[in-house]
Every structure is written in structure tokens, then in C-alpha cells.
Design a protein around this motif. Sequence first.
Motif, PDB file in Angstrom:
ATOM      1  N   GLN A 258      41.680  37.028  57.245  1.00 55.20           N
ATOM      2  CA  GLN A 258      41.124  35.775  57.540  1.00 55.20           C
ATOM      3  C   GLN A 258      39.702  35.840  57.277  1.00 55.20           C
ATOM      4  OE1 GLN A 258      39.596  34.136  60.522  1.00 55.20           O
ATOM      5  NE2 GLN A 258      39.355  36.211  61.275  1.00 55.20           N
TER       6      GLN A 258
ATOM      7  N   ASN B 250      36.019  35.338  56.187  1.00 59.11           N
ATOM      8  CA  ASN B 250      35.609  34.853  54.846  1.00 59.11           C
ATOM      9  C   ASN B 250      36.445  34.069  53.960  1.00 59.11           C
ATOM     10  OD1 ASN B 250      32.951  35.608  55.653  1.00 59.11           O
ATOM     11  ND2 ASN B 250      33.161  37.660  54.501  1.00 59.11           N
ATOM     12  N   LYS B 251      37.534  33.679  54.567  1.00 59.54           N
ATOM     13  CA  LYS B 251      38.495  32.962  53.771  1.00 59.54           C
ATOM     14  C   LYS B 251      38.625  31.425  54.400  1.00 59.54           C
ATOM     15  CE  LYS B 251      41.337  36.340  51.735  1.00 59.54           C
ATOM     16  NZ  LYS B 251      42.699  36.931  51.663  1.00 59.54           N
ATOM     17  N   ASP B 252      38.809  30.452  53.342  1.00 60.44           N
ATOM     18  CA  ASP B 252      38.996  29.271  53.797  1.00 60.44           C
ATOM     19  C   ASP B 252      40.694  28.825  54.249  1.00 60.44           C
ATOM     20  OD1 ASP B 252      38.931  26.388  54.430  1.00 60.44           O
ATOM     21  OD2 ASP B 252      38.435  25.606  52.541  1.00 60.44           O
TER      22      ASP B 252
ATOM     23  N   TRP C 297      42.222  25.330  53.311  1.00 57.99           N
ATOM     24  CA  TRP C 297      42.159  24.962  51.897  1.00 57.99           C
ATOM     25  C   TRP C 297      42.848  23.828  51.230  1.00 57.99           C
ATOM     26  CZ3 TRP C 297      46.132  25.083  48.404  1.00 57.99           C
ATOM     27  CH2 TRP C 297      47.289  25.970  48.930  1.00 57.99           C
TER      28      TRP C 297
END
Length: 141
Positions: free
Chosen positions: A44, A46-48, A51
Motif C-alpha cells: 500500500q 505510495n498507492k491511492d 482511487w
Amino acid sequence: MEGEPIRGGTRGGAGNFSWNAVKEDKHREYYLGHSVKAAAGRWQKNKDIHWYNRDQDSGDEEEVKRKKKAEIQKIKEAEEDALSLALGYIPKPRPSEEESLAAKAQKNAEKRVRKEQRAKVREERERRREHRYKSSKSDNR
């Protein structure tokens, strides 16, 4: 015995719940929504995660509603065509996007003309009422 709780503890404790505690819990997989609300691990970073819930086009609300409505209409048409094929029927021929836009423009123009005609009829009616009212006033004198 009377007035005492049967069992001790908080029994639920919604006020004591926190997603941070779930994030650190070794049994976090048992919580619904743990992957989004209590994201833990390298996957997870640096992930949105949200989204799907973000509105990319934060423009006009009417435009967003129109796009959503058009998307739902396309899905319904595709489902209807698939059902027709599955039942052995020929799918309905659908107008192209240009044809549907032209038809919509024609319909709006007709609506505008009808609206103007109704406004003229109302004005004429109002003039007649005023004329009758004035003539009845002069007769009563």
C-alpha cells in the motif's frame, strides 16, 4: 445479584474501536474493510487506495450527473442486447450518437416552441381578463 451486570467488560465498545489498533492486530484479515481502512504492509506504500471513490472530474455537477446517466444507459443497452442474443432474438437497432444528439436537439426546439406558444396564450388570456374587468367596472358605475 440484583443491579449487577451479568458479565464484565465493555461488550462491543464502539467507542474503544480504532482502525490503528486493527492495523497492528495480527488477525486484521477478519475485519471487513481492513485492506482499505487499516492498510499495512509494503503493497500500500505510495498507492491511492481510495482511487475508486475519488472524483477525477470535479467540474460541473450537472455534467457529472449527465455522464453518469449516459454510462448507465449504455450499460442497460448492452445488457438488453446480450439478453436478446441469449434468448435467440435479434438485438434492437440503436441510433448512432450523432442521430440521438440530432433527435434531442429537435425535441428541445419543439419544446421551446410549445413553451413560447403557451406563454402567448397566457398573455392573451390575461389581456382578455383585464379587458373584462375594466368593462365590468365601467358598467357598474
